[in-house]
Design an enzyme around this catalytic site. Structure first.
Site, short mmCIF file in Angstrom:
data_model
loop_
_atom_site.label_atom_id
_atom_site.label_comp_id
_atom_site.label_asym_id
_atom_site.label_seq_id
_atom_site.Cartn_x
_atom_site.Cartn_y
_atom_site.Cartn_z
N GLU A 239 0.82 -1.21 0.00
CA GLU A 239 0.00 0.00 0.00
C GLU A 239 0.86 1.26 0.00
O GLU A 239 0.56 2.22 -0.70
CB GLU A 239 -0.97 -0.01 1.19
CG GLU A 239 -1.94 -1.17 1.18
CD GLU A 239 -2.63 -1.38 -0.16
OE1 GLU A 239 -2.88 -0.40 -0.88
OE2 GLU A 239 -2.92 -2.54 -0.50
N CYS B 169 8.39 16.06 0.78
CA CYS B 169 8.46 15.61 2.18
C CYS B 169 9.45 14.48 2.39
O CYS B 169 9.87 14.23 3.52
CB CYS B 169 7.08 15.22 2.69
SG CYS B 169 6.38 13.73 1.94
N HIS C 56 2.03 2.08 -3.42
CA HIS C 56 1.04 2.77 -4.26
C HIS C 56 1.16 4.29 -4.06
O HIS C 56 1.14 5.06 -5.01
CB HIS C 56 -0.38 2.32 -3.91
CG HIS C 56 -0.76 1.01 -4.53
ND1 HIS C 56 -0.47 0.69 -5.83
CD2 HIS C 56 -1.42 -0.06 -4.02
CE1 HIS C 56 -0.94 -0.52 -6.10
NE2 HIS C 56 -1.51 -1.00 -5.01
#
Length: 400
Positions: free
Chosen positions: A317, A372, A320
């Protein structure tokens, strides 16, 4: 294995074929060295299939951020934040000596627990529940009785049929400037807190073991995974956690943007839940969304008693979020291996990202330059091995 036909109930489930071993520590500290509770490097010797092996372990020093915090809630709803000392933690990665292909991800908190690869086979190790004994069980993952043979999938449905990689992985030049740093917050919802009987130490160990596992996989993507915080919804959920992974993902992203992001410095947040998502789905995430306040998130179902399987869903996940799509049949992570971005989770132990994932991750980072993950955060120890990462899509009982 010597105990063929024997059956034992271990943390991973019912194991039909296992070996009892007694790991012996063979590390010698240098003269005058200060004894830490958990040394930076350790070696253990034991036998597998009657053959002696030496497991070399090095502490995963980049696992926690310098200002790592843990959050839970009191019965009257007050938020309680602590900053535990995590420098001397007990999570290691390593390899088997004289086996170039071997890898290991081990927690040494109470005995040795985790997995290692030896001569191409994946083994699990864990302490046996025998008082005053150093006995450990070693077994192949294939010998764990599977709880549910149904396919489990990621809920992400975007395809990339039109995607043509501009470069082959071998043509991508890797330098230190490619190293990226992802600070992550793990949120444990109330259903998962209850599933683990409110035992916060057990939950922390479960989560740390997962992060230790995925940090090894992300090394190959040149991404360091650093835990900024672990939040447990100990009294009640702070969002509406539904059986719809899509609705839960949307709610979690909105909550992160309006609440979490304002009190904890981090780049990405993942929700772990014991809620059984609809259909075969066990995870879901937004694609190519790293650093976005609402969309740099994923939701993962705590779908197995085998820590490694839930860890790989988490890794999937997150990838992704990093712009990585599901693998097509032409993608490879080594002969005979299932890769992390396979749309379907089967009962194999998965460890690696494919060549496709590597290319997609690098191209996403170079094109989008998500700000970030560019800064190197302060950690509990400034020495760290490169860790790679991909973005993950939703994880589900099946990855669509």
């Amino acid at each position: 294995f010597p105990y063929q036909g024997s059956s034992i109930i271990l943390e991973s489930g019912n194991v039909n074929d296992y070996e009892v071993v007694y790991p012996r520590k063979v590390t010698a500290l240098p003269k005058g060295a200060v004894q830490q509770k958990y040394e930076d490097a350790m070696q253990y010797e034991f036998k597998v299939n009657g053959e002696p092996v030496v497991l070399h372990l090095e502490k995963n020093k980049g696992l926690f951020s310098k200002d790592y915090s843990e959050i839970h809630y009191s019965p009257d709803g007050r938020r309680i934040t602590t900053h535990p000392l995590v420098e001397d933690h007990c999570y290691y990665r390593g390899h088997i000596r004289n086996d170039a292909d071997s890898t290991a991800s081990i927690s040494a908190c109470n005995g040795l627990k985790g997995h290692f690869k030896l001569r191409g086979e994946t083994y699990l190790i864990e302490p046996m529940k025998i008082s005053n004994s150093e006995a450990h069980a070693v077994y192949k993952y294939e010998n764990v009785e599977k709880e549910d043979e149904a396919h489990k999938m990621c809920g992400v449905t975007q395809n990339w049929e039109s995607y043509e990689p501009i470069k082959k992985a071998s043509q991508l030049i890797v330098s230190t400037e490619f190293q990226k740093y992802m600070e992550i917050v793990i949120v444990v919802d109330h259903s998962m807190y209850t599933k683990h009987k409110g035992d916060s130490d057990k939950i922390k160990a479960w989560v740390y073991e997962m992060i230790n596992t995925i940090s090894e996989s992300y090394r190959y993507l040149y991404i360091d995974i650093i835990v900024s915080a672990l939040e447990m919804w100990s009294e009640k959920d702070l969002i509406n956690v539904e059986t719809s992974a899509e609705n839960t993902l949307k709610s979690f992203g909105e909550w992160r943007a309006k609440d979490l992001i304002h009190r904890i410095s981090h780049d990405n947040a993942q929700l772990l839940t014991a809620t059984d998502f609809d259909g075969p789905t066990i995870g879901l995430a937004y694609v190519a969304s790293m650093c976005d306040p609402k969309r740099s998130v994923g939701v993962v179902q705590d779908h197995s008693s085998v820590n490694h399987l839930v860890a790989i869903t988490l890794a999937h996940e997150i990838a992704h979020n990093l712009g990585v799509h599901h693998d097509k049949s032409s993608c490879s992570c080594g002969s005979g291996y299932t890769c992390i971005m396979s749309p379907v989770i089967n009962s194999e132990v998965i460890k690696y990202f494919s060549d496709c994932s590597y290319i997609q991750c690098r191209e996403y980072i170079s094109k989008e330059n998500p700000p970030c993950i560019l800064n190197k955060p302060l950690r509990t120890d400034t020495v760290s091995t490169p860790v790679s990462g991909n973005e993950l899509l939703e994880a589900g009982k099946d990855y669509d």
